[in-house]
Design a protein around this motif. Structure first.
Motif, PDB file in Angstrom:
ATOM      1  N   TRP A 278     -34.034   4.350  -9.168  1.00  0.00           N
ATOM      2  CA  TRP A 278     -34.523   3.471 -10.232  1.00  0.00           C
ATOM      3  C   TRP A 278     -33.484   2.360 -10.517  1.00  0.00           C
ATOM      4  O   TRP A 278     -33.826   1.179 -10.623  1.00  0.00           O
ATOM      5  CB  TRP A 278     -34.812   4.299 -11.485  1.00  0.00           C
ATOM      6  CG  TRP A 278     -35.361   3.546 -12.662  1.00  0.00           C
ATOM      7  CD1 TRP A 278     -35.723   2.231 -12.713  1.00  0.00           C
ATOM      8  CD2 TRP A 278     -35.597   4.076 -13.974  1.00  0.00           C
ATOM      9  NE1 TRP A 278     -36.168   1.903 -13.968  1.00  0.00           N
ATOM     10  CE2 TRP A 278     -36.112   3.015 -14.759  1.00  0.00           C
ATOM     11  CE3 TRP A 278     -35.438   5.335 -14.545  1.00  0.00           C
ATOM     12  CZ2 TRP A 278     -36.444   3.185 -16.105  1.00  0.00           C
ATOM     13  CZ3 TRP A 278     -35.790   5.502 -15.880  1.00  0.00           C
ATOM     14  CH2 TRP A 278     -36.287   4.444 -16.645  1.00  0.00           C
TER      15      TRP A 278
ATOM     16  N   TRP B 195     -33.351  -0.143  -7.665  1.00  0.00           N
ATOM     17  CA  TRP B 195     -34.566  -0.950  -7.674  1.00  0.00           C
ATOM     18  C   TRP B 195     -34.438  -2.067  -8.716  1.00  0.00           C
ATOM     19  O   TRP B 195     -34.783  -3.221  -8.452  1.00  0.00           O
ATOM     20  CB  TRP B 195     -35.771  -0.048  -7.967  1.00  0.00           C
ATOM     21  CG  TRP B 195     -37.077  -0.783  -7.997  1.00  0.00           C
ATOM     22  CD1 TRP B 195     -37.830  -1.169  -6.928  1.00  0.00           C
ATOM     23  CD2 TRP B 195     -37.760  -1.247  -9.167  1.00  0.00           C
ATOM     24  NE1 TRP B 195     -38.947  -1.838  -7.355  1.00  0.00           N
ATOM     25  CE2 TRP B 195     -38.939  -1.904  -8.713  1.00  0.00           C
ATOM     26  CE3 TRP B 195     -37.512  -1.166 -10.529  1.00  0.00           C
ATOM     27  CZ2 TRP B 195     -39.845  -2.477  -9.601  1.00  0.00           C
ATOM     28  CZ3 TRP B 195     -38.419  -1.723 -11.405  1.00  0.00           C
ATOM     29  CH2 TRP B 195     -39.573  -2.371 -10.946  1.00  0.00           C
ATOM     30  N   GLU B 196     -33.907  -1.718  -9.903  1.00  0.00           N
ATOM     31  CA  GLU B 196     -33.728  -2.748 -10.938  1.00  0.00           C
ATOM     32  C   GLU B 196     -32.725  -3.809 -10.495  1.00  0.00           C
ATOM     33  O   GLU B 196     -32.938  -5.006 -10.702  1.00  0.00           O
ATOM     34  CB  GLU B 196     -33.254  -2.096 -12.237  1.00  0.00           C
ATOM     35  CG  GLU B 196     -34.337  -1.308 -12.939  1.00  0.00           C
ATOM     36  CD  GLU B 196     -33.988  -0.991 -14.393  1.00  0.00           C
ATOM     37  OE1 GLU B 196     -32.830  -1.226 -14.783  1.00  0.00           O
ATOM     38  OE2 GLU B 196     -34.873  -0.516 -15.118  1.00  0.00           O
TER      39      GLU B 196
ATOM     40  N   ASN C 286     -34.112  -6.228  -8.038  1.00  0.00           N
ATOM     41  CA  ASN C 286     -35.148  -7.123  -8.558  1.00  0.00           C
ATOM     42  C   ASN C 286     -34.619  -8.154  -9.553  1.00  0.00           C
ATOM     43  O   ASN C 286     -35.407  -8.854 -10.187  1.00  0.00           O
ATOM     44  CB  ASN C 286     -36.260  -6.297  -9.209  1.00  0.00           C
ATOM     45  CG  ASN C 286     -37.185  -5.721  -8.151  1.00  0.00           C
ATOM     46  OD1 ASN C 286     -37.982  -6.431  -7.562  1.00  0.00           O
ATOM     47  ND2 ASN C 286     -37.016  -4.443  -7.872  1.00  0.00           N
TER      48      ASN C 286
END
Lengths: 54, 503
Positions: free
Chosen positions: A39, A42-43, A46
């Motif tokens: 998680w 992924w942040e 992005n």
């Protein structure tokens, strides 16, 4: 030294779960890896880059 | 298996196989040696942070601080944990060590890796601190050393599972692992995850230091690094709690009042404690609020619940055991008659007390977003983790060493009078150190900083004069703790060499 479970009745489901150290190993690796690492990465991936960064 | 391959320990009645005994011995020896190096570095660093002394020069301070972190936080603890997982998966289960060659490869990798890291640091080619945050770049051999050490430790944890599988097949246990071994199974599970994160960040960092990779994202580095850096402390928590249970069982015959509850608490550790790595990123602007809240506020408190369960279960097991021995008069006869002169018992009692009140409670407080923004990167955080890793884990491991020396090294303790006071001396020192650090941090004193007077800086800043008292408290505490540490090393190595043989 310590107790090792001597009852002869049916084994409760929670006890079976706790006795399965390889299931615990799998969960102990997967849960933090997903919730914390994957998680988080992924942040980070992005986040839009600043235009000045090539 | 021929009978001459094992012996029965006269102290505990446990079956000790020769091949496991030798591996445990050498891991304990390596642990004590690295503790001695880490403790020396601690003395030099503490005497530099103590403004009245300010011992080292700038470069040496950061160099020795890096070495202190590696030796005291990783090497001493992980070598001892290798000894513990081997003990719990062979001696406690009454079986031999399977794949002993792999066990020695693990030990060799950790030894070579640890030595390489220290040499590179002392040569001044890795002044990057324990965290080695990118874009700070160290010599490739530094990263290689960390990788070798981590791979060695990972193999050791895997060997725990191998030994357990064979022990079950050989009748070492029927259905459930004994609680101490179960606690170390939890530690090994966390160890696998932790060291996988170590590989996940140090292998790219190694390639980056060799210029095979052009860039490492600092945010990604921090995230994955703390999957190693903080989670390795969670291995310590699990191993420490397992040591509390085992020492209670060995010394006073303690058994948990509700063993299933204690096991459940270990399961909560396995599933949720590693999410506490997020503490280090709470002031990081990169991650979302949801990531921070889910990891620290929701999931992590399930691990805190586990610690609360252990905190009541272990003293209760000791009380019940002592009451069974006849100390039933009034509420506290059992407490008064507890074996306070036994250094193993005293160490565990002090470890429970200090871990709970200094390390644990402060960890929960500093781990909340609202408070973290105030305390992050202050000396208070250093005080917190000295309350967990030193006052908790190190004291517990010191106590267990006093049990391993007769059981594994077959030697009696030398200097028994000094051994009796050693845990108290060390605990008082570490408590003063930790409270001094946390109090100074509350006034804003930064962690790691070489010179908090900011001499020669283009601006001036003066802390509240109260910090002089707290920094001195930290310094005096460090001196007491080092005295206790030296005593432990002398008693430990002295007993292994000159202690009377236990028949």
């Amino acid at each position: 030294m310590e107790e090792t479970g001597k009852s002869t009745g049916p084994i409760p489901g929670w006890q079976k779960f706790m006795d399965n150290i390889f299931l615990l190993l799998a969960l102990g690796v997967v849960i933090p890896t997903l919730i914390y690492t994957v998680w988080g990465l992924w942040e980070i991936m992005n986040i839009p880059r600043l235009p000045i960064v090539p | 298996m021929a009978n001459q391959d094992f012996r029965i320990c006269s102290e505990s009645g446990l079956k000790v196989y020769k091949n496991a005994e030798t591996l445990i011995k050498w891991n304990v020896i390596a642990a004590l040696a690295t503790l001695a190096v880490g403790g020396l570095m601690a003395l030099l660093v503490a005497l530099t942070r103590w403004p009245s002394v300010h011992l080292l020069g700038l470069t040496e301070y950061y160099r020795f601080l890096t070495a202190h972190g590696v030796d005291a936080l990783l090497a001493w603890i992980l070598f001892f944990e290798m000894a513990l997982v081997y003990f719990a998966s062979t001696v406690v289960l009454g079986t031999r060590f399977r794949g002993v060659v792999v066990g020695w490869i693990s030990f060799a990798l950790m030894l070579i890796g640890g030595a390489l890291i220290n040499v590179i640091i002392i040569m001044g080619r890795a002044d990057v601190m324990f965290t080695s945050y990118a874009p700070l770049k160290a010599d490739p051999l530094y990263y290689l050393g960390v990788i070798l050490f981590a791979v060695g430790a990972l193999i050791g944890f895997i060997m725990f599972f191998v030994n357990v599988v064979y022990a079950k097949r050989d009748g070492g246990f029927k259905r459930s692992l004994p609680l101490g071994s179960f606690g170390l199974a939890a530690a090994s599970i966390i160890g696998v995850l932790t060291l996988a994160h170590g590989a996940g960040i140090f292998i790219p960092a190694f390639l980056w230091s060799l210029d095979f990779i052009g860039y490492i994202d600092p945010s990604a580095y921090r995230l994955v690094f703390w999957g190693l850096g903080h989670s390795s402390q969670q291995i310590n928590v699990c191993a420490m709690v397992a040591v509390w249970y085992m020492t209670s069982a060995f010394v006073v015959g303690g058994k948990p009042v509700n063993e299933k509850l204690s096991r459940t608490a270990f399961v909560l550790y396995i599933l949720f404690i590693n999410l506490a790595s997020e503490h280090h990123l709470l002031v990081d602007p990169v991650l979302s609020t949801w990531h921070k809240i889910v990891n620290t506020s929701y999931m992590m408190h399930l691990a805190v619940l586990a610690s609360m369960i252990h905190a009541f279960a272990i003293p209760a097991s000791i009380e019940v055991a002592l009451r069974k021995q006849g100390f039933r008069s009034g509420l506290f006869e059992w407490f008064k008659k507890a074996p306070w002169g036994n250094p193993a018992f005293a160490a565990v009692a002090l470890s429970i007390l200090l871990f709970g009140f200094l390390g644990g409670i402060t960890g929960v407080i500093f781990g909340t977003e609202q408070f973290n923004i105030i305390r992050h990167n202050t000396f208070a955080i250093t005080g917190h983790f000295h309350g967990t890793v030193v006052a908790g884990t190190t004291i517990a491991f010191m106590g267990f060493t006093y049990l391993l020396i007769p059981c594994i090294f077959k030697r009696q303790l030398i200097w028994k009078g000094f051994a009796q006071i050693q845990p108290y001396l060390y605990a008082v020192g570490v408590a003063m150190l930790s409270i001094g650090m946390m109090s100074a941090g509350a006034f804003g004193v930064p962690r790691r900083h070489y010179d908090i007077t900011f001499s020669g800086a283009p601006f001036s800043f003066t802390f509240d004069p109260a910090i002089d008292m707290f920094m001195s408290m930290m310094g005096v505490g460090a001196l007491l703790a080092v005295a206790g540490g030296v005593l432990f090393i002398l008693i430990g190595f002295g007993s292994m060499i000159w202690g009377k043989e236990v028949k």
